[in-house]
Design an enzyme around this catalytic site. Structure first.
Site, PDB file in Angstrom:
ATOM      1  CB  SER A 217      -8.231   3.400   2.763  1.00 31.88           C
ATOM      2  OG  SER A 217      -7.328   2.805   3.684  1.00 31.88           O
TER       3      SER A 217
ATOM      4  CE  LYS B 108      -3.959   1.868   2.646  1.00 34.90           C
ATOM      5  NZ  LYS B 108      -4.802   1.647   3.854  1.00 34.90           N
TER       6      LYS B 108
ATOM      7  CB  SER C 238      -8.333   0.544   5.700  1.00 45.10           C
ATOM      8  OG  SER C 238      -9.067   1.742   5.631  1.00 45.10           O
TER       9      SER C 238
END
Lengths: 499, 100
Positions: free
Chosen positions: A149, A74, A173
């Site tokens: 996210s 990420k 997330s």
């Protein structure tokens, strides 16, 4: 092929890491135009890492438990000398001067870093629509969001670009996008994985964890990342739980509670049905299953949306155009800071900063932030009482399957409701994992969540593995039959191209 | 209980957070943040002053390393990430009205 199978092949010399890498880079090159999972593909970095793994094997050394396994990170995890954007304009051009601890540990275990994945700007969101680089698409349906996210990491695993990806989970997330993309997503106990080098969102809630296609791969990645780190003062000193060895132990005699508050209002009937099927499967495998009420979890959403923005408004004050990232020039420093922040942050980030600043401001601190912290105590107490009689709890991961782009962007409160099942775990600092459990009426994946108390990863893993064995199939995405979307630029695997 | 969020409140916190909002943004944010605070009434209206606040999952203690020089970030590498630096320091525009 799973990460563990790839690592076994590379460690035994049956395959080279370079060969494994090139195969995955070719898939990314061909198909990421349809998904837009990556902000950046770091092909050259990964090639150098693959050569080092192959050289170690040639010397007769063991390159580690993730030898030759391509991983995606990420893009809020710092990578030394490699752009780390948090999908925000305000970090434009920034190259971190250090690696996150998880990056160091993954590479030391033989993993190959193939790229940085898209996210909601600074991890604020549940759809990956709040990215300065444009949205990531759900590999199962390009008209739907991947969740967020960590939407890029979830989509990269679901699309078969990488067997393992790393994300961060502040209110769901990792677990929510894992559910929406049909993969496994694990949020470890707070403090089990070092947060050093994770760009901070809400420091008392953030935790790094893995995405994978199997529970075994997810815990293998967690085992590599977990463990005390002197560079994170909130890293717990206890030894990490051993996980891979217990997955086949079954659930005979375990006590499972299905949280009734997380199965009610707002949860789609098909999602509730799958969760009940999962509970029945555990009972059939020998667990004692009962519905249990944890009323305090109802307050989790409100408490979270006061605490997380408050911590975020404080953490994001560092983006002022002075030490790194974007600067929009102005005659005075005060004006420079205001212009930089106004132009550098997207709308959702601004909303959260203002909400948090308000909750912390004079006259409102006790009514909002202070009250939310007291509710956090109530939630932790309620869980402690429930876990006295239960080994794990079960709930849906997300109230619905993947929704359409734009469906919730104008109504922040509707977007925030996506996190209702995942938030209580973060507030308590506990562990939870989302396991794919078939599809809904729309053919899109559904995830079931296993919740465990702090450092309960071993029993949680056993239950997750049992669910995996009983789960209805999730059909794989059918990528490659659609033309790439012209609005999301493709990735350049020949060099380090930023999207 | 706290009063409903006003447009002036939003303008005030935007100033505190060093964000500029257009008139249209102020209207939109006031409505959207008001909706979140309305939802938060379930928490804000609770009478729980006798409950200890939880600031963190675990009791926090200060963690200090031994006071000995160790490896730190490279100064030039850190400064290279800054928008502007001079004489091994970060450079910013005027702060107190002096010439930049």
């Amino acid at each position: 092929m799973t990460a563990l199978a790839l690592a076994a092949a590379v460690r035994s010399g049956a395959r080279t890491a370079t060969d494994v890498l090139e195969e995955h880079l070719a898939v990314i090159d061909r198909l990421d135009g349809e998904v837009a999972a990556f902000n950046l593909v770091t092909a050259e970095l990964a090639r150098a890492q693959a050569e080092a793994v192959d050289a170690a094997v040639a010397r007769g050394e063991d390159p580690g438990p993730l030898a030759g396994v391509p991983v995606a990170l990420k893009d809020n995890l710092c990578t030394r000398g490699i752009p780390t954007t948090c999908s925000s304009r305000i970090l434009e051009g920034w190259r971190p001067p250090y690696d996150a601890t998880v990056v160091t540990r993954l590479v030391a275990a033989g993993a190959l870093v193939v790229g940085k994945t898209n996210l909601d700007e600074f991890a604020r969101g549940a759809s990956t629509e709040n990215s300065a680089f444009g949205p990531t698409r759900n590999p199962h349906d390009p008209s739907r969001v991947p969740g967020g996210s960590s939407g890029g990491s979830a989509a990269a695993v679901a699309a078969g670009f990488v067997p393992i990806a790393v994300g961060s989970d502040t209110g769901g997330s990792i677990r929510q996008p894992a559910a929406l993309c049909g993969v496994v997503g694990l949020k470890p106990t707070y403090g089990l994985v070092s947060r050093y080098g994770l760009v901070a969102f809400a420091s008392s809630l953030d935790q790094i964890g893995p995405f994978a296609t199997t529970v075994a791969d997810a815990v293998a990645c967690l085992e590599v990342m977990a463990g005390h780190d002197p560079l994170d003062s909130t890293s717990i000193p206890e030894a990490s739980p051993a996980l891979q060895g217990v997955l086949a132990d079954g659930v005979d005699g375990l006590r499972v509670g299905v949280v009734s508050e997380l199965l009610g209002e707002g949860v789609a009937p098909e999602v509730a049905t799958r969760t009940r099927q999962a509970a029945e499967a555990l009972a059939a495998a020998g667990a004692t299953v009962e519905e249990v009420s944890v009323p305090a979890t109802r307050l989790g959403l409100s408490a979270y949306y006061l605490i997380a923005p408050a911590e975020a408004s404080s953490n994001l004050s560092r983006y002022d155009g002075v030490r790194f990232g974007l600067r929009v020039d102005a005659p005075t420093t005060g004006e420079m800071m205001e212009r930089t922040r106004t132009e550098g942050f997207g709308e959702e980030v601004k909303r959260r900063i203002m909400l948090g600043t308000y909750a912390l401001s004079a006259g409102y601190y006790d009514a909002y932030y202070g009250k939310a912290q007291r509710v956090r105590t109530l939630i932790a107490r309620a869980f402690a009482e429930t876990y006295a009689d239960h080994d794990v709890l079960l709930s849906p991961t997300s109230p619905t399957t993947a929704f359409a782009f734009g469906a919730k962007t104008d109504d922040p409160m509707a977007m925030y409701l996506n996190d209702v099942c995942t938030i209580p775990t973060n507030l308590a600092g506990h562990a939870a994992v989302s396991v794919p459990y078939g599809v809904g009426d729309d053919g899109l994946p559904i995830g079931v969540q296993v919740l465990a108390p702090a450092l309960g990863e071993a029993v949680m893993g056993r239950v997750a593995a049992a669910l995996e064995r009983s789960a209805p199939t999730t059909p794989p995405p059918t990528l490659g039959s659609r033309p790439a979307d012209a609005t999301t630029s493709g990735t350049d695997t020949s060099a380090e191209g930023v999207r | 209980m706290a009063s409903p969020l006003t447009r002036d409140d939003v303008a005030h916190v935007a100033r505190l957070a060093r964000l500029h909002c257009t008139d249209e943004e102020l209207d939109r944010f006031t409505a959207q943040l008001g909706a979140v605070l309305d939802h938060a009434e379930d928490v804000a209206s609770l009478d729980i002053d006798d409950v200890e606040p939880m600031v963190h999952p675990y009791p926090l203690v200060n963690v200090l390393r031994d006071d000995e020089p160790g490896v730190t970030s490279d100064r030039d590498e850190v400064l290279a990430a800054a928008p502007l630096s001079e004489d091994r320091q970060f450079r910013v525009p005027a702060i107190l009205g002096e010439e930049a």
